[in-house]
Motif scaffolding. Structure first.
Motif, short mmCIF file in Angstrom:
data_model
loop_
_atom_site.label_atom_id
_atom_site.label_comp_id
_atom_site.label_asym_id
_atom_site.label_seq_id
_atom_site.Cartn_x
_atom_site.Cartn_y
_atom_site.Cartn_z
N ALA A 195 -9.98 -4.33 4.69
CA ALA A 195 -10.09 -3.33 3.62
C ALA A 195 -9.97 -1.92 4.17
O ALA A 195 -10.60 -1.57 5.17
CB ALA A 195 -11.44 -3.49 2.91
N ARG A 196 -9.12 -1.10 3.55
CA ARG A 196 -8.85 0.27 3.96
C ARG A 196 -8.57 0.37 5.46
O ARG A 196 -8.92 1.36 6.11
CB ARG A 196 -10.02 1.20 3.57
CG ARG A 196 -10.14 1.38 2.05
CD ARG A 196 -11.33 2.21 1.65
NE ARG A 196 -12.59 1.59 2.04
CZ ARG A 196 -13.14 0.56 1.41
NH1 ARG A 196 -12.55 0.04 0.36
NH2 ARG A 196 -14.27 0.04 1.82
N SER B 117 -10.02 -0.78 7.89
CA SER B 117 -11.22 -0.35 8.60
C SER B 117 -11.55 -1.26 9.79
O SER B 117 -12.40 -0.92 10.61
CB SER B 117 -12.41 -0.31 7.62
OG SER B 117 -12.57 -1.61 7.05
N PHE C 170 0.79 -1.24 0.00
CA PHE C 170 0.00 0.00 0.00
C PHE C 170 0.82 1.28 0.00
O PHE C 170 0.34 2.33 -0.40
CB PHE C 170 -0.96 0.00 1.19
CG PHE C 170 -1.99 -1.10 1.08
CD1 PHE C 170 -2.87 -1.14 0.00
CD2 PHE C 170 -2.06 -2.11 2.02
CE1 PHE C 170 -3.81 -2.14 -0.12
CE2 PHE C 170 -3.00 -3.13 1.91
CZ PHE C 170 -3.88 -3.15 0.84
N GLY D 59 -7.41 -7.23 1.75
CA GLY D 59 -8.33 -6.17 1.37
C GLY D 59 -9.80 -6.54 1.58
O GLY D 59 -10.69 -5.84 1.14
#
Ligand SMILES: Cc1cc2nc3c(=O)[nH]c(=O)nc-3n(C[C@H](O)[C@H](O)[C@H](O)COP(=O)(O)O)c2cc1C
Ligand SMILES: Nc1ncnc2c1ncn2[C@@H]1O[C@H](COP(=O)(O)OP(=O)(O)O)[C@@H](O)[C@H]1O
Length: 302
Positions: free
Chosen positions: A125-126, A128, A59, A96
């Motif tokens: 994912a992100r 989160s 990332f 992800g």
């Protein structure tokens, strides 16, 4: 040394410490120690649970500055007193996933007895997924979650980011305090311009991927290891400004009392002292005098 088979079945009923663990620094070792202590109490396996590569490689490859290579990180984890290291493959497809899917895929088949994590852990994912997500999943599936406050040093938490910043400024002894050991440069010896020997000090040029050189530009002292032998070393980090344009070496080391050839060899250097910044000398004579004085300092002090 712990089992490094990375078999996920080893998670079943185990007490795990979960994280990326770049640097395997003091706060990581505390967290892992908590898992090991609980595992011993419950007579369960203690597992260091991590990823095969650093998520930042996927990332944030552009600004990546790792404290350790992945191999060294897995080896260091295996040396912390755990019974096994389990490394999830860090692919975008795996990491992800939405947090719920991630937890199901990661822990559903072999549910750990307990997971010890830093309280700021993010995943999925992100990024989160939070500790609260782990706790909810754990409550349903019978997995305890222990979120720990990071160990502090001089009033703030020990983190890989903090250690990277210290190293970038050449503060190797402060970084060593937080790491619990000296920062280590790992690389392979490649041919340079072949002028070092004429100048009176041969220097092994190390090929180190930029992402694996957290140390800032400067001249340092430390201990080089080659084939199980240790040599004191004077080390320059950064492209030599005197020869800029004619060299792209980012790390050069003169090994005291070494004679022979090192080309192709894997060399590691434990960096213990900052000596001075890189200097753009006006003359090569001045460069030689200064480097010989640095080498003399290493001989006297290490
Ligand atoms: C301990 C040490 C300190 C150095 N300091 C400087 C420096 O301050 N400025 C600089 O331009 N090069 C510095 N160098 C780089 C040398 O100029 C370089 O090693 C030399 O040019 C040999 O290059 P070669 O091995 O590619 O032939 C240093 C090298 C060492 C080993
Ligand atoms: N004491 C030493 N420290 C570092 N390298 C040495 C030493 N003695 C011999 N060598 C060898 O010499 C090479 C460096 O020689 P040098 O003349 O500086 O040429 P290069 O341009 O290849 O760096 C190293 O890669 C290593 O193989």
């Amino acid at each position: 040394m712990a089992d490094e088979t990375f078999d996920v079945a080893r998670l079943e009923g185990a007490v795990c410490a979960f994280g990326v663990f770049d640097g395997v620094h003091r706060a990581h070792r505390f967290l892992i120690g908590q898992a090991v202590a609980q595992a011993r109490e419950l007579e369960k396996h203690a597992v260091a649970l991590t990823f095969d590569i650093d998520p930042d490689e996927v990332f944030h490859a552009d600004r990546l500055r790792k404290l350790m290579t992945n191999d060294d990180r897995l080896r260091a984890l295996a040396d912390t007193g755990v019974d096994a290291v389990v490394a999830f493959p860090f692919t975008e497809a795996f990491a992800g996933q939405p947090p719920a899917d991630f937890m199901q895929r990661a822990f559903g088949a072999h549910v750990p007895r307990a997971l010890h994590v830093g309280h700021g852990l993010r995943f999925g994912a992100r990024a989160s997924g939070t500790v609260a997500d782990l706790e909810r999943w754990g409550a349903v599936h019978g997995m305890e979650v222990h979120a720990h406050t990071l160990v502090q040093a001089e009033g703030s938490p020990i983190s890989a980011t903090r250690i990277r910043l210290l190293l970038q400024e050449g503060k190797v002894s402060e970084a060593r305090d937080l790491l619990g050991r000296p920062y280590r440069i790992v690389g392979r010896v490649v041919p340079g311009r072949g002028e070092g020997a004429q100048m009176g000090f041969s220097t092994a040029n190390l090929s180190v991927p930029p992402a694996c050189l957290a140390l800032g530009e400067g001249v340092y002292a430390g201990y080089a290891r080659i084939d199980g032998e240790t040599y004191r070393a004077a080390v320059s980090v950064g492209v030599s400004p005197v020869f800029s344009g004619r060299t792209d070496a980012v790390c050069e080391a003169h090994l005291l009392d070494f004679q022979g050839t090192l080309y192709g060899a894997a060399l590691s250097i434990d960096v213990t002292h900052f000596l001075r910044p890189m200097i753009k000398f006006d003359t090569v004579d001045e460069l030689i005098r200064t480097v010989l004085a640095n080498i003399a300092w290493v001989r006297q002090h290490l």
